[in-house]
Design an enzyme around this catalytic site. Sequence first.
Site, PDB file in Angstrom:
ATOM      1  N   ASP A 213      -1.070  -6.111  -0.365  1.00 25.62           N
ATOM      2  CA  ASP A 213      -1.380  -5.487   0.918  1.00 25.62           C
ATOM      3  C   ASP A 213      -2.876  -5.279   1.085  1.00 25.62           C
ATOM      4  O   ASP A 213      -3.565  -4.874   0.130  1.00 25.62           O
ATOM      5  CB  ASP A 213      -0.706  -4.101   0.988  1.00 25.62           C
ATOM      6  CG  ASP A 213       0.440  -4.068   1.978  1.00 25.62           C
ATOM      7  OD1 ASP A 213       0.525  -4.977   2.836  1.00 25.62           O
ATOM      8  OD2 ASP A 213       1.253  -3.142   1.885  1.00 25.62           O
TER       9      ASP A 213
ATOM     10  N   GLU B  28      -1.261  -5.588   8.487  1.00 27.08           N
ATOM     11  CA  GLU B  28      -0.435  -5.030   9.562  1.00 27.08           C
ATOM     12  C   GLU B  28      -1.056  -5.349  10.919  1.00 27.08           C
ATOM     13  O   GLU B  28      -2.254  -5.147  11.116  1.00 27.08           O
ATOM     14  CB  GLU B  28      -0.319  -3.506   9.390  1.00 27.08           C
ATOM     15  CG  GLU B  28       0.378  -3.114   8.099  1.00 27.08           C
ATOM     16  CD  GLU B  28       0.536  -1.603   7.939  1.00 27.08           C
ATOM     17  OE1 GLU B  28       0.215  -0.848   8.881  1.00 27.08           O
ATOM     18  OE2 GLU B  28       0.987  -1.187   6.853  1.00 27.08           O
TER      19      GLU B  28
ATOM     20  N   GLU C 286       9.309  -4.398  10.296  1.00 26.45           N
ATOM     21  CA  GLU C 286       9.775  -3.084   9.807  1.00 26.45           C
ATOM     22  C   GLU C 286      10.314  -2.246  10.953  1.00 26.45           C
ATOM     23  O   GLU C 286       9.663  -2.095  12.000  1.00 26.45           O
ATOM     24  CB  GLU C 286       8.611  -2.360   9.110  1.00 26.45           C
ATOM     25  CG  GLU C 286       8.998  -0.982   8.596  1.00 26.45           C
ATOM     26  CD  GLU C 286       8.034  -0.390   7.573  1.00 26.45           C
ATOM     27  OE1 GLU C 286       7.075  -1.078   7.168  1.00 26.45           O
ATOM     28  OE2 GLU C 286       8.254   0.772   7.193  1.00 26.45           O
TER      29      GLU C 286
ATOM     30  N   ASP D 169       0.845  -1.200   0.000  1.00 28.17           N
ATOM     31  CA  ASP D 169       0.000   0.000   0.000  1.00 28.17           C
ATOM     32  C   ASP D 169       0.880   1.249   0.000  1.00 28.17           C
ATOM     33  O   ASP D 169       0.376   2.378  -0.071  1.00 28.17           O
ATOM     34  CB  ASP D 169      -1.023  -0.014   1.143  1.00 28.17           C
ATOM     35  CG  ASP D 169      -0.395  -0.048   2.516  1.00 28.17           C
ATOM     36  OD1 ASP D 169       0.848  -0.157   2.608  1.00 28.17           O
ATOM     37  OD2 ASP D 169      -1.142   0.038   3.518  1.00 28.17           O
ATOM     38  N   SER D 170       2.207   1.057   0.027  1.00 29.77           N
ATOM     39  CA  SER D 170       3.144   2.164  -0.222  1.00 29.77           C
ATOM     40  C   SER D 170       2.848   2.791  -1.581  1.00 29.77           C
ATOM     41  O   SER D 170       3.308   3.892  -1.874  1.00 29.77           O
ATOM     42  CB  SER D 170       4.595   1.666  -0.183  1.00 29.77           C
ATOM     43  OG  SER D 170       4.755   0.525  -1.006  1.00 29.77           O
TER      44      SER D 170
ATOM     45  N   LYS E 290      -1.206  -9.427   2.697  1.00 26.88           N
ATOM     46  CA  LYS E 290      -0.429  -8.979   3.855  1.00 26.88           C
ATOM     47  C   LYS E 290      -1.276  -8.014   4.660  1.00 26.88           C
ATOM     48  O   LYS E 290      -1.977  -7.175   4.085  1.00 26.88           O
ATOM     49  CB  LYS E 290       0.868  -8.294   3.414  1.00 26.88           C
ATOM     50  CG  LYS E 290       1.656  -7.688   4.584  1.00 26.88           C
ATOM     51  CD  LYS E 290       3.082  -7.332   4.209  1.00 26.88           C
ATOM     52  CE  LYS E 290       3.296  -5.982   3.605  1.00 26.88           C
ATOM     53  NZ  LYS E 290       2.813  -4.830   4.402  1.00 26.88           N
TER      54      LYS E 290
HETATM   55  O1  KIV Z   1       3.598  -1.091   1.607  1.00 27.83           O
HETATM   56  C1  KIV Z   1       4.760  -1.522   1.547  1.00 27.83           C
HETATM   57  O2  KIV Z   1       5.501  -1.330   0.574  1.00 27.83           O
HETATM   58  C2  KIV Z   1       5.244  -2.288   2.684  1.00 27.83           C
HETATM   59  C3  KIV Z   1       6.718  -2.535   2.759  1.00 27.83           C
HETATM   60  C4  KIV Z   1       7.397  -1.295   3.151  1.00 27.83           C
HETATM   61  C5  KIV Z   1       7.037  -3.671   3.647  1.00 27.83           C
HETATM   62  O3  KIV Z   1       4.484  -2.665   3.528  1.00 27.83           O
END
Ligand code: KIV
Length: 275
Positions: free
Chosen positions: A83, A115, A182, A44-45, A113
Amino acid sequence: MKNTVLTLQKQKEEKDKIVMVTAYDYTTAKIMDEAGVNTILVGDSLGMVMLGYEDTLSVTMEDMIHHTAAVARGAKNAFVVADMPFMSYQTSVYDAVVNAGRLMKEGRANAVKLEGGVDFAPHIEAIVKASIPVVAHIGLTPQSVNAFGGFKVQGKDMEAAKRLIEDAKAVEAAGACMVVMECVPAKLAEKISAELAIPTIGIGAGPDCDGQVLVYQDLLAMYGDFRPKFVKVFANVGDVMREGVKAYIEETKAQTFPAAEHCFKIDDSVIEKLY
Ligand code: KIV
């Protein structure tokens, strides 16, 4: 060979480091896949590096599905992890399963993924029961930036370090197939990696995790807004792009582009008859 939950687990057992990198589109995913990464994270970056938001909170399920589907089309061998965006799983275990299912079904991810540690073990367990592999993400979890009061290293004092170990054990017990850590002190990440049976993937968590992940715009110096301490630049692609575009501007203005080899031909007789 296609990377799977089984091959990634085997890499941990054989001490063969797992390489994960982010990608958000077909072309980049194909390049990463051809380069030989084991797994691609559609993080989600993307909210920050692709969409220009200041954090990841505004990313939607539709954004994630759209970008995951593009990456999945480009990734032949890499294991694609998508994510779960902010508020797509925090609201309930039911929402977590439904939205994880959408990322698999519509985005064609190989895993999702999310969090969180102990508090999200029930969510992980339910998603895994639906036959969807889950990668957990603990330590600095960017979706909690407002609760943390900024992007800060986690697990530094005794209490916080114990909580992080509990988080890692809880997500493993809930059935997670990997865990991203992280911004965790290197020695603590080493201890957690040794205690868990599942692979740990570090980002700002030292060299003793079972693998590493970086955002591709960081490792290729394409995103200048902010560079965390844990980032190493492996190639200056940002500079190469700027130089390439400058050369295009110069040649267009100087009329040396397009040259004869870039043009299509027509018989002079056709042109002459037009006038
Ligand atoms: O969103 C992302 O790119 C991430 C990485 C920084 C692990 O969660």
